[in-house]
Scaffold this motif. Structure first.
Motif, PDB file in Angstrom:
ATOM      1  N   ALA A   1      12.173 -12.953 -12.661  1.00  0.00           N
ATOM      2  CA  ALA A   1      12.387 -11.666 -13.331  1.00  0.00           C
ATOM      3  C   ALA A   1      11.160 -11.161 -14.085  1.00  0.00           C
ATOM      4  CB  ALA A   1      13.564 -11.786 -14.311  1.00  0.00           C
ATOM      5  N   ASN A   2      10.062 -11.894 -14.026  1.00  0.00           N
ATOM      6  CA  ASN A   2       8.878 -11.475 -14.778  1.00  0.00           C
ATOM      7  C   ASN A   2       8.285 -10.197 -14.185  1.00  0.00           C
ATOM      8  OD1 ASN A   2       6.616 -11.330 -16.381  1.00  0.00           O
ATOM      9  ND2 ASN A   2       5.609 -13.112 -15.507  1.00  0.00           N
ATOM     10  N   PRO A   3       8.185  -9.125 -14.965  1.00  0.00           N
ATOM     11  CA  PRO A   3       7.619  -7.869 -14.443  1.00  0.00           C
ATOM     12  C   PRO A   3       6.105  -7.854 -14.436  1.00  0.00           C
ATOM     13  CG  PRO A   3       8.236  -7.570 -16.729  1.00  0.00           C
ATOM     14  CD  PRO A   3       8.640  -8.981 -16.368  1.00  0.00           C
ATOM     15  N   GLY A   4       5.480  -8.957 -14.842  1.00  0.00           N
ATOM     16  CA  GLY A   4       4.033  -8.977 -15.028  1.00  0.00           C
ATOM     17  C   GLY A   4       3.248  -8.636 -13.787  1.00  0.00           C
ATOM     18  N   VAL A   5       3.633  -9.203 -12.643  1.00  0.00           N
ATOM     19  CA  VAL A   5       2.880  -8.946 -11.419  1.00  0.00           C
ATOM     20  C   VAL A   5       3.025  -7.484 -10.999  1.00  0.00           C
ATOM     21  CG1 VAL A   5       2.673  -9.531  -8.982  1.00  0.00           C
ATOM     22  CG2 VAL A   5       3.036 -11.347 -10.665  1.00  0.00           C
ATOM     23  N   ALA A   6       4.242  -6.940 -11.123  1.00  0.00           N
ATOM     24  CA  ALA A   6       4.465  -5.534 -10.772  1.00  0.00           C
ATOM     25  C   ALA A   6       3.623  -4.613 -11.651  1.00  0.00           C
ATOM     26  CB  ALA A   6       5.947  -5.185 -10.916  1.00  0.00           C
ATOM     27  N   LEU A   7       3.423  -4.994 -12.903  1.00  0.00           N
ATOM     28  CA  LEU A   7       2.591  -4.196 -13.802  1.00  0.00           C
ATOM     29  C   LEU A   7       1.107  -4.397 -13.506  1.00  0.00           C
ATOM     30  CD1 LEU A   7       4.578  -4.909 -17.086  1.00  0.00           C
ATOM     31  CD2 LEU A   7       4.409  -2.695 -15.939  1.00  0.00           C
ATOM     32  N   TYR A   8       0.740  -5.643 -13.286  1.00  0.00           N
ATOM     33  CA  TYR A   8      -0.677  -5.970 -13.072  1.00  0.00           C
ATOM     34  C   TYR A   8      -1.252  -5.248 -11.863  1.00  0.00           C
ATOM     35  CZ  TYR A   8      -4.753  -8.660 -11.597  1.00  0.00           C
ATOM     36  OH  TYR A   8      -6.002  -9.029 -11.164  1.00  0.00           O
ATOM     37  N   THR A   9      -0.473  -5.145 -10.788  1.00  0.00           N
ATOM     38  CA  THR A   9      -0.998  -4.525  -9.562  1.00  0.00           C
ATOM     39  C   THR A   9      -1.397  -3.065  -9.793  1.00  0.00           C
ATOM     40  OG1 THR A   9       1.262  -3.988  -8.852  1.00  0.00           O
ATOM     41  CG2 THR A   9       0.301  -6.019  -8.008  1.00  0.00           C
ATOM     42  N   LEU A  10      -0.796  -2.419 -10.781  1.00  0.00           N
ATOM     43  CA  LEU A  10      -1.152  -1.022 -11.062  1.00  0.00           C
ATOM     44  C   LEU A  10      -2.522  -0.907 -11.721  1.00  0.00           C
ATOM     45  CD1 LEU A  10       2.308   0.215 -12.400  1.00  0.00           C
ATOM     46  CD2 LEU A  10       1.363   0.508 -10.101  1.00  0.00           C
ATOM     47  N   LEU A  11      -2.987  -1.981 -12.352  1.00  0.00           N
ATOM     48  CA  LEU A  11      -4.291  -1.968 -13.009  1.00  0.00           C
ATOM     49  C   LEU A  11      -5.386  -2.586 -12.152  1.00  0.00           C
ATOM     50  CD1 LEU A  11      -3.313  -3.166 -16.620  1.00  0.00           C
ATOM     51  CD2 LEU A  11      -3.360  -0.833 -15.719  1.00  0.00           C
ATOM     52  N   ALA A  12      -5.002  -3.412 -11.180  1.00  0.00           N
ATOM     53  CA  ALA A  12      -5.980  -4.261 -10.513  1.00  0.00           C
ATOM     54  C   ALA A  12      -6.885  -3.508  -9.557  1.00  0.00           C
ATOM     55  CB  ALA A  12      -5.265  -5.384  -9.771  1.00  0.00           C
ATOM     56  N   ARG A  13      -6.391  -2.436  -8.937  1.00  0.00           N
ATOM     57  CA  ARG A  13      -7.182  -1.756  -7.914  1.00  0.00           C
ATOM     58  C   ARG A  13      -7.204  -0.240  -8.140  1.00  0.00           C
ATOM     59  NH1 ARG A  13      -4.619  -5.354  -4.380  1.00  0.00           N
ATOM     60  NH2 ARG A  13      -6.029  -6.882  -3.489  1.00  0.00           N
ATOM     61  N   ASP A  14      -8.308   0.364  -7.755  1.00  0.00           N
ATOM     62  CA  ASP A  14      -8.466   1.813  -7.912  1.00  0.00           C
ATOM     63  C   ASP A  14      -7.969   2.544  -6.671  1.00  0.00           C
ATOM     64  OD1 ASP A  14      -9.671   1.281 -10.346  1.00  0.00           O
ATOM     65  OD2 ASP A  14     -11.663   1.184  -9.477  1.00  0.00           O
ATOM     66  N   TYR A  15      -6.714   2.328  -6.305  1.00  0.00           N
ATOM     67  CA  TYR A  15      -6.183   2.988  -5.109  1.00  0.00           C
ATOM     68  C   TYR A  15      -5.826   4.449  -5.385  1.00  0.00           C
ATOM     69  CZ  TYR A  15      -1.644   2.303  -7.353  1.00  0.00           C
ATOM     70  OH  TYR A  15      -0.597   2.324  -8.247  1.00  0.00           O
ATOM     71  N   ALA A  16      -5.773   4.830  -6.658  1.00  0.00           N
ATOM     72  CA  ALA A  16      -5.440   6.200  -7.064  1.00  0.00           C
ATOM     73  C   ALA A  16      -6.129   6.453  -8.400  1.00  0.00           C
ATOM     74  CB  ALA A  16      -3.921   6.366  -7.187  1.00  0.00           C
ATOM     75  N   PRO A  17      -6.229   7.717  -8.830  1.00  0.00           N
ATOM     76  CA  PRO A  17      -6.838   7.995 -10.136  1.00  0.00           C
ATOM     77  C   PRO A  17      -6.180   7.175 -11.244  1.00  0.00           C
ATOM     78  CG  PRO A  17      -6.501  10.034  -8.931  1.00  0.00           C
ATOM     79  CD  PRO A  17      -5.829   8.953  -8.135  1.00  0.00           C
ATOM     80  N   ALA A  18      -6.976   6.773 -12.219  1.00  0.00           N
ATOM     81  CA  ALA A  18      -6.486   5.907 -13.290  1.00  0.00           C
ATOM     82  C   ALA A  18      -5.287   6.515 -14.002  1.00  0.00           C
ATOM     83  CB  ALA A  18      -7.613   5.632 -14.286  1.00  0.00           C
TER      84      ALA A  18
ATOM     85  N   GLY B   1       0.781  -1.228   0.000  1.00  0.00           N
ATOM     86  CA  GLY B   1       0.000   0.000   0.000  1.00  0.00           C
ATOM     87  C   GLY B   1       0.810   1.273   0.000  1.00  0.00           C
ATOM     88  N   LEU B   2       2.111   1.171  -0.269  1.00  0.00           N
ATOM     89  CA  LEU B   2       2.979   2.346  -0.347  1.00  0.00           C
ATOM     90  C   LEU B   2       3.319   2.586  -1.813  1.00  0.00           C
ATOM     91  CD1 LEU B   2       5.289   1.472   2.665  1.00  0.00           C
ATOM     92  CD2 LEU B   2       3.363   3.059   2.653  1.00  0.00           C
ATOM     93  N   HIS B   3       2.957   3.738  -2.337  1.00  0.00           N
ATOM     94  CA  HIS B   3       2.990   3.937  -3.785  1.00  0.00           C
ATOM     95  C   HIS B   3       4.017   4.961  -4.249  1.00  0.00           C
ATOM     96  CE1 HIS B   3      -0.427   1.300  -4.077  1.00  0.00           C
ATOM     97  NE2 HIS B   3      -1.053   2.006  -3.146  1.00  0.00           N
ATOM     98  N   GLU B   4       4.935   5.320  -3.383  1.00  0.00           N
ATOM     99  CA  GLU B   4       5.962   6.289  -3.763  1.00  0.00           C
ATOM    100  C   GLU B   4       6.835   5.781  -4.900  1.00  0.00           C
ATOM    101  OE1 GLU B   4       9.727   8.666  -1.661  1.00  0.00           O
ATOM    102  OE2 GLU B   4       8.393   7.399  -0.455  1.00  0.00           O
ATOM    103  N   TYR B   5       6.986   4.448  -4.978  1.00  0.00           N
ATOM    104  CA  TYR B   5       7.895   3.867  -5.965  1.00  0.00           C
ATOM    105  C   TYR B   5       7.145   3.098  -7.054  1.00  0.00           C
ATOM    106  CZ  TYR B   5      10.869   4.808  -1.934  1.00  0.00           C
ATOM    107  OH  TYR B   5      11.502   5.416  -0.867  1.00  0.00           O
ATOM    108  N   ASP B   6       5.910   3.476  -7.312  1.00  0.00           N
ATOM    109  CA  ASP B   6       5.086   2.734  -8.265  1.00  0.00           C
ATOM    110  C   ASP B   6       5.627   2.748  -9.688  1.00  0.00           C
ATOM    111  OD1 ASP B   6       3.289   1.831  -6.452  1.00  0.00           O
ATOM    112  OD2 ASP B   6       1.592   3.046  -7.121  1.00  0.00           O
ATOM    113  N   ALA B   7       6.440   3.711 -10.039  1.00  0.00           N
ATOM    114  CA  ALA B   7       6.961   3.794 -11.403  1.00  0.00           C
ATOM    115  C   ALA B   7       8.287   3.052 -11.572  1.00  0.00           C
ATOM    116  CB  ALA B   7       7.133   5.256 -11.822  1.00  0.00           C
ATOM    117  N   GLU B   8       8.725   2.343 -10.525  1.00  0.00           N
ATOM    118  CA  GLU B   8      10.037   1.689 -10.561  1.00  0.00           C
ATOM    119  C   GLU B   8       9.896   0.166 -10.588  1.00  0.00           C
ATOM    120  OE1 GLU B   8      12.781   3.542 -10.724  1.00  0.00           O
ATOM    121  OE2 GLU B   8      11.568   5.368 -10.572  1.00  0.00           O
ATOM    122  N   LEU B   9      10.899  -0.491 -11.160  1.00  0.00           N
ATOM    123  CA  LEU B   9      11.061  -1.932 -11.056  1.00  0.00           C
ATOM    124  C   LEU B   9      12.287  -2.214 -10.179  1.00  0.00           C
ATOM    125  CD1 LEU B   9      10.461  -3.265 -14.701  1.00  0.00           C
ATOM    126  CD2 LEU B   9       8.933  -3.507 -12.724  1.00  0.00           C
ATOM    127  N   PRO B  10      12.315  -3.351  -9.490  1.00  0.00           N
ATOM    128  CA  PRO B  10      13.487  -3.664  -8.665  1.00  0.00           C
ATOM    129  C   PRO B  10      14.717  -3.930  -9.522  1.00  0.00           C
ATOM    130  CG  PRO B  10      11.995  -5.538  -8.763  1.00  0.00           C
ATOM    131  CD  PRO B  10      11.283  -4.403  -9.415  1.00  0.00           C
TER     132      PRO B  10
END
Length: 578
Positions: free
Chosen positions: A105-122, A32-41
């Motif tokens: 190394a699959n980035p799919g889950v990291a990408l999917y979580t950004l679409l799955a919930r409306d925690y912030a404006p689309a 639930g911390l979204h400061e780093y939502d635009a980053e991959l590990p």
């Protein structure tokens, strides 16, 4: 802030957690911390080495504190945090799974979580999606460099190929649908600012998606070439079994439990005999006959009853709606019997996305424990994958028949994961350690305990509580066998034939379910043991609380167990007492 041991620990814990989120931005988003939502590990060789060094330094900082000087909640949190740092360091330096499991190394889950919930404006989430998408080509290049020249696990390569192909679909049609929905919503709301923000996010996505898509396709081709080279004998595959030494250490760190691997295996094998006797008694009760004295006859009786129950089965078209209706019945039953406090938090039952398929049949994906927005819990159910034969589909739905689905939804939702994690989100503590760092053994242990709880109270499912009880006991046997498989496959060289015989024989499992569990055991060492160990710990804790507090109602006991987050169960006695 006062300079006390508790204050120093709380500041250190906050600093360590922030360092974890910066290094694991995908993990940060799930809590639930979204400061780093635009980053991959950074999972390159250099990034992993730097993280291991950081983990070692932070562990030393924690070790400098005197646990006896801390309050009980902080002492528990310090122990949990130290174990987490040790587990992450073990993964990098000893298990080294990033070097042989390409699915990591699959980035799919990291990408999917950004679409799955409306925690912030689309628009905000889509902009973050573009940021992560831009990093996909370099992340995959780093991964090929890390994997080059090292023997890979064949079964993990197969999993990775399927999941990477799911990621291709995610950034194609699924992403287009999400962008279109966001644009339509902004248009209907009549907000020019929102429409412009979505438009800018779309442009950012369009600018980076071609390169990301090409990189994913290139990576899939590379993985298929590695797979073909191994099959042709041109390069060596590694055994996915991690061996006794690594398994024992990983299990200890994963469970943060008091039992060791050998003791857990011994207790599980003893419990297999006990629960096998219980399911024979339940089958005799269902049939209205005496329990046979002969072991073979008892087994035949159990199988006959289970086969009859398996005839009542859903299919791919009805499984989702049936699961939804089962959940509604469970909400009512838990409230009517006052088993535990129920919260009205939002949830939805959905078809499992392709990017998540290949390991489990269902999962509960709750909002992050530190998520400020009120967003829903997602309960995902996996219909049979495309390409399965009709025989395999029929086998699947015999296993996950209507009665079993009721038991499954108890585990995943009510009063299992869905409810337990709602309680966990409400716990209050001086630090966010317990909110962020769940104990898998406690979370799974409570869910298995919930199955036994509902069966004990006569939950009727489709109308006959005896049918639910049979499926719950079958699931208990499966859980115990999972623990046996986990240890014996990775530590003792159990073969596929031996595992299949155990599952389809004493476990009464369908061939398809057993084959999937063999695959899962190879893919996820130690995870299968979390259910059994957690269940025994939670059951023991509830028994002791009832003895210590005979004046408490059943709901009070359960609320006490669930009221301190999701720590390893061995810490709960101190937390409840404090």
């Amino acid at each position: 802030m006062a300079d006390t041991p508790d204050a120093r620990f709380e500041a250190l814990a906050a600093d360590i957690l922030d360092g974890l989120w910066r290094r694991h931005p995908d993990w940060a988003g799930t809590v639930g911390l979204h400061e780093y939502d635009a980053e991959l590990p950074d999972r390159s060789a250099g990034g992993l080495a730097a993280e291991a060094a950081w983990l070692a330094g932070r562990a030393e900082d924690l070790a400098d504190l005197d646990p006896a000087a801390l309050s009980v909640p902080n002492r528990v949190d310090a122990a949990i945090l130290a174990n987490q740092l040790a587990a992450l360091r073990f993964q990098i330096e000893d298990l080294r799974e990033d070097e042989w499991n390409p699915a990591e190394a699959n980035p799919g889950v990291a990408l999917y979580t950004l679409l799955a919930r409306d925690y912030a404006p689309a628009a905000q989430r889509l902009s973050a999606f573009a940021g992560r998408l831009e990093q996909v080509p370099s992340a995959l290049l780093d991964n090929r460099s890390l994997l080059a020249g090292k023997p890979l696990s064949r079964i993990h390569v197969e999993l990775a190929i399927g999941q990477f192909e799911g990621t291709v679909d995610l950034i194609g049609a699924e992403l287009d649908a999400a962008v279109a929905a966001a644009s339509e919503a902004a248009s209907k709301a009549g907000s020019e600012a929102d429409s412009e923000a979505v438009s800018q996010a779309r442009k950012a996505i369009d600018a980076v998606r071609p390169d990301a898509s090409a990189a994913l396709q290139e990576h899939i081709v590379w993985l298929k070439e590695r797979l073909a080279a191994g099959d042709a004998g041109e390069e060596e595959f590694r055994d996915p079994r991690i061996g006794a030494e690594l398994f024992t250490r990983k299990l200890s760190l994963s469970l943060d439990a008091e039992s060791d691997a050998a003791a857990i295996l011994a207790r599980a094998e003893a419990d297999l005999d006990r629960v096998s006797a219980e399911i024979a008694e339940a089958a005799a009760d269902y049939e209205g006959v005496a329990v046979p004295s002969d072991e073979a006859e008892r087994s035949a009786l159990v199988r006959r009853v289970l086969d009859r129950l398996a005839e009542s089965a859903p299919d791919n078209e009805t499984i989702l709606e049936y699961s939804r209706q089962a959940l509604l019945a469970q909400f009512a039953f838990v409230r009517d019997h006052d088993l535990v406090t129920v919260y009205p938090d939002p949830y939805e039952v959905v078809e499992m996305p392709e990017v998540h398929r290949g390991v489990s049949v269902a999962y509960c994906d709750p909002p992050g424990p530190m998520e400020p927005a009120e967003v829903q819990t997602i309960l995902a159910i996996s219909p049979t994958p495309e390409g399965w034969t009709q025989e395999r589909v029929d086998s699947f739905f015999r296993e996950y028949n209507r009665h079993m689905l009721h038991n499954l939804m108890v585990h995943e939702a009510m009063p299992g994961h869905l409810l337990q994690l709602q309680h966990s989100r409400r716990q209050q503590a001086p630090t966010s350690v317990r909110a962020a760092l769940w104990s898998g053994s406690f979370v799974e242990g409570w869910a298995v305990y919930a199955e036994a709880l509902m069966a004990r109270h006569g939950y009727p499912g489709d109308g006959d509580p005896r049918a639910v009880r049979m499926q719950q006991l079958k699931m208990q046997i499966r859980m115990i066998i999972n623990t046996v498989l986990d240890s014996r496959i990775h530590c003792h060289g159990m073969t596929e034939d031996e595992a299949m015989a155990l599952m389809t024989g004493r476990g009464y499992q369908e061939d398809g379910e057993a084959a999937g569990k063999w695959r899962r055991a190879l893919l996820s060492s130690t995870q299968l043991s979390t259910y059994y160990v957690g269940y025994k710990e939670v059951s023991d804790l509830v028994r002791d609380l009832r003895a210590d507090h005979p004046e408490w109602s059943e709901r009070q006991v359960h609320d006490a167990v669930l009221g301190h987050g999701s720590p390893p169960a061995r810490y709960l006695r101190d937390l409840i007492a404090a």
